[in-house]
Design an enzyme around this catalytic site. Structure first.
Site, PDB file in Angstrom:
ATOM      1  N   LYS A  35       2.221   0.212   1.172  1.00 49.39           N
ATOM      2  CA  LYS A  35       2.009   0.789   0.043  1.00 49.39           C
ATOM      3  C   LYS A  35       2.080   1.627  -0.237  1.00 49.39           C
ATOM      4  CE  LYS A  35      -2.980  -0.887  -0.156  1.00 49.39           C
ATOM      5  NZ  LYS A  35      -4.760  -0.405  -0.234  1.00 49.39           N
TER       6      LYS A  35
ATOM      7  N   ARG B 199       0.574 -11.653  10.345  1.00 49.98           N
ATOM      8  CA  ARG B 199       0.623 -11.044   8.653  1.00 49.98           C
ATOM      9  C   ARG B 199       1.609 -11.913   8.388  1.00 49.98           C
ATOM     10  NH1 ARG B 199       1.682  -4.787   8.277  1.00 49.98           N
ATOM     11  NH2 ARG B 199       2.089  -5.604   5.649  1.00 49.98           N
TER      12      ARG B 199
ATOM     13  N   GLU C 151      -9.577  -2.766   0.585  1.00 48.30           N
ATOM     14  CA  GLU C 151      -9.391  -1.375  -0.084  1.00 48.30           C
ATOM     15  C   GLU C 151      -8.797  -1.068  -1.329  1.00 48.30           C
ATOM     16  OE1 GLU C 151      -8.081   3.790   1.123  1.00 48.30           O
ATOM     17  OE2 GLU C 151      -6.835   1.550   2.124  1.00 48.30           O
TER      18      GLU C 151
END
Length: 798
Positions: A450, A440, A220
């Protein structure tokens, strides 16, 4: 029905529980036509995750826990999964316990887990009920795999306690357990081994055909790529290349509020830094028209509805499984409402489109998720064309299918949404895409969120998204991480599904192996209390000569080293010298310490030295090899920079407030002198300052003072939290003060001239022991004469 188990020993971990369970099933199952076919894959060294795949006809079930539960349910005649909901719940608890508490190297967690099992087994033979269950097999397998548990067993210690040992020895003695252990020993011995540096990628991609595999990486454009993204894109590229297929990089630009062209360009630059070369770059916005038509199609099929419920109420209803008041609206009404969303009317802006899946499903991702919402902000690609946009969850599976993606590889944070992903494809009659999720990359003292990283930027606590303390690609590259080391590390981690929080040591140690053979060697001396040193009978005129920049690699080149009768030596070295001690001046020869001058105000500080050259001396016999610089104009002013972690807690929990765990000081600057050869370096060049460590040049050589950032080498000392060290030092200091305080409370009295210690009656107020009241009330302290009623003995020294 054909059932087969594919297992793989990775590192020190072996799927003992699954193999034992398979042996148990094959030995006792009445369904002889469903015997398990077990395959042992090649062993891969250096990986600490166990890989298990159960193949049932054409379907794959992955992960030890999923496989064990499936088998216990499928072979019901063995009664391994309990005969009621209570026992099944308890068995599930112990299976999860084995994963969460026993598959760790943290001894504190293991010790507590051993104690818990021991306590549970105090009056029990089995973990659940009165006979063997799946819980016993899986927990035994986890303990069998635990190095800490086995070490204690071998040394004769009762790990956890006698009841745990009794239970473990009993389970270990069962025939099927022994058969499983023997099977593993035989197959592990005969299995060929792959080098430890080769990737652990043997995940058995379903329907993967050479030349037909298509993977994708959908970032994104709302921030910078971090190390977690690096793993995702590298794994996708690896499998695309392995099967001679294609990699698509698709920008998931479905949220104009957060997205910027700046982020899009930075992501492209970061991918270039990572040496990622996609076969195709696309944008979800390229498919907005098609996605809109699919939204209408799903409404017309009665599988979606337009909801005007406010956000907070909707969130509560989804949590509690309460259907929306709009759920049963007619198709016509929903299409009418969707048109208002499209036009951005006042009512339309209050609505969203939701998939009509299952509000009672335990998986909350299936409780009618939002698939379209309104946003009047201009899109950086499509401008003001649209007033509503698809969500990632809706767009991703559709565009994957349209673009020909065969395998969607993504992190397991999306695992709950896998069923949702499949539902959209089936509901819209689209081609199936295989989903594989992997763990992850989570590191200690590291934030990947973020939102939290943005907070540090907004607060001015870092220099930007490329700050060397950030886990962004730009940040770790600026810190000195090489792409080669990052690739090696991610490939050795492989496509494992086990979630673990990793230390940074192995990654930086790999990086050291990459940079050490090619990093030129230079000298730096810290300026604080730098010691001017006279070389007796040294060169009358300073001179230079060429010396190899790397003694083991002549291809690195040569540098000019200056020699003079006056040199600079670091204070920390000078403080260790003794008169007449022989030392070695690196790249020059031996010298004997003749005079040591110290500060008149601080005897610990050396101000000047005099050394006598002794070049015929044997450098192999000296203990101290010293860095030095000639006191000439051929030196450079440099700043050496080191960093601490940004947070003081190893792992932040979801409800932790990051502001409470910010490291007070995480940047450390040291002014120093370096040899003039460093002026030839370019920004981003990596060197080694001898006896100090590896550094990367952070600015251009024409600037007045060169800034060198320290590169961790994987050793514990270079990676320890400085905040933790300071806290521990503070605790030690307080402990010493407390001991001193208590010591001073002990006063001295005298009986006939003899020293007699008497403890101050108030001392117990300062000792944190149990408070015990005097049972006789207040008792007066005795006088020296009352202390003893024995025979009086005259003082022999009086």
């Amino acid at each position: 029905m054909t059932i087969a188990i594919n297992v793989c020993k990775q590192g020190t971990n072996v799927p003992y529980g699954i193999i034992a369970l398979a042996q148990y099933i094959n030995g006792l199952s009445k369904a002889s036509e469903q015997k398990l076919d077990i395959h042992w894959y090649e062993t891969i060294e250096g990986i600490n995750n166990t890989f298990v795949v159960l193949k049932v006809d054409n379907n794959d079930i992955t992960g030890s826990n999923n496989v064990s539960r499936y088998l216990a349910n499928n072979y019901k005649d063995l009664d391994l999964y309990g005969n009621n909901s209570a026992s099944k719940t308890m068995i599930d608890h112990w299976i999860d316990f084995a994963t969460d508490k026993l598959e760790t190297s943290d001894f504190k967690i293991l010790e507590a887990a051993f104690d818990e099992i021991n306590h549970h087994l105090t009056l029990r033979t089995f973990l659940v009920g009165y006979k063997l269950s799946l819980a016993d097999i899986i927990v035994w397998g986890a303990l069998k795999n635990s190095a800490a548990f086995n070490r204690q067993i071998k040394t004769g210690k009762e790990a956890g306690g006698p009841h745990l040992i009794r239970w473990f020895n009993y389970i270990n003695s069962l025939d099927f357990i022994q058969q499983g252990t023997n099977w593993i020993a035989q197959n592990a011995k005969s299995s060929s081994k792959v080098g430890k540096d080769q990737p652990n990628m043997n995940i058995g991609l379903v329907d993967a055909e050479v030349g037909k595999v298509v993977t994708r990486f959908p970032p994104e454009p709302s921030g910078y790529l971090h190390i977690g993204h690096a793993k995702a894109v590298m794994l996708n590229q690896y499998f695309a290349q392995k099967y001679k297929g294609k990699l698509i990089v698709r920008f998931d630009d479905t949220n104009p509020t957060k997205e910027k062209e700046e982020f899009e360009e930075s992501i492209k630059e970061d991918l270039t830094l990572l040496e990622i070369i996609p076969d195709k770059i696309t944008y979800t916005s390229d498919y907005f028209d098609q996605l809109y038509q699919y939204a209408i199609k799903i409404i017309e099929k009665g599988l979606a509805y337009v909801d005007d419920t406010d956000v907070s109420t909707m969130r509560e209803q989804r949590m509690d499984g309460i259907p929306s008041k709009s759920r049963d609206l007619s198709v016509e009404k929903n299409l009418e409402r969707f048109k208002e969303m499209t036009e951005g009317t006042v009512f339309g802006l209050s609505c969203c489109l939701r998939a009509k899946i299952d509000m009672s499903n335990p998986n909350k991702a299936l409780r009618d998720p939002v698939i379209y919402r309104c946003d009047l902000n201009p899109h950086h690609h499509t401008g003001n064309k649209w007033k509503l946009y698809p969500t990632y969850d809706f767009a991703c599976p559709i565009v994957d299918s349209i673009e020909g993606v065969t395998h969607a590889l993504r992190t397991n944070e999306y695992r709950d949404r896998n069923a949702q992903y499949d539902w959209f494809l089936q509901s819209l009659d689209l081609r199936k895409v295989h989903v594989w999720d992997f763990s992850r990359l989570n590191f200690v003292y590291t934030l990947l969120s973020k939102r939290k990283l943005q907070w540090f930027v907004n607060q001015g606590l870092v220099s930007g998204w490329d700050d060397p303390r950030f886990p962004t690609i730009r940040g770790i590259r600026r810190r000195g991480m090489t792409v080669e080391a990052l690739k090696q590390y991610i490939y050795t981690q492989g496509a494992s599904q086990n979630d673990v929080t990793l230390e940074w040591d192995k990654l930086w140690a790999l990086n050291k192996k990459v940079i050490d053979p090619v990093a030129p060697r230079h000298i730096s001396i810290t300026k604080q209390n730098i010691v001017k040193t006279s070389i007796l009978e040294g060169p009358e005129i300073p001179y230079s000569k060429e010396i190899a920049k790397h003694k083991k690699n002549p291809n690195v080149g040569k540098k000019q080293t200056w020699f003079a009768s006056s040199i600079w030596i670091e204070q920390e070295d000078a403080k260790t010298f003794e008169n007449e001690e022989e030392i070695t001046l690196m790249d020059w020869g031996n010298a004997i310490v003749k005079t040591i001058h110290k500060s008149e105000t601080n005897s610990d500080i050396v101000t000047e030295l005099e050394l006598q050259l002794h070049l015929e001396g044997d450098f192999k016999k000296t203990k101290k090899k010293i860095s030095w610089l000639a006191n000439t104009a051929n030196v450079s002013e440099v700043v050496l920079i080191d960093y601490d972690y940004l947070i003081t807690k190893k792992k932040l929990e979801e409800d932790d407030n990051v502001e409470e765990f910010v490291t007070k000081k995480s940047e450390f600057l040291t002014n120093a002198l370096a040899d003039s050869n460093v002026k030839e370096l370019k920004k981003g060049d990596i060197i080694q300052f001898e006896r100090r460590g590896y550094y990367i040049l952070d600015n251009d050589a024409f600037e007045s003072a060169l800034r060198f950032i320290y590169i961790p080498d994987g050793k514990a000392s270079s990676l320890a939290s400085k905040a933790d060290e300071a806290e521990n030092a503070g605790k030690q200091g307080k402990k010493k003060e407390k001991n001193k305080e208590i010591k001073e409370m002990i006063t001295t009295n005298t009986v006939s001239g003899t020293a007699f210690p008497v403890i101050d009656k108030d001392v117990t107020k300062n000792i944190k022991m149990y408070g015990v009241p005097d049972i006789y009330g207040e008792v007066p302290m005795p006088t020296p004469e009352q202390i003893s009623k024995m025979y009086k003995v005259p003082n022999i020294y009086s």
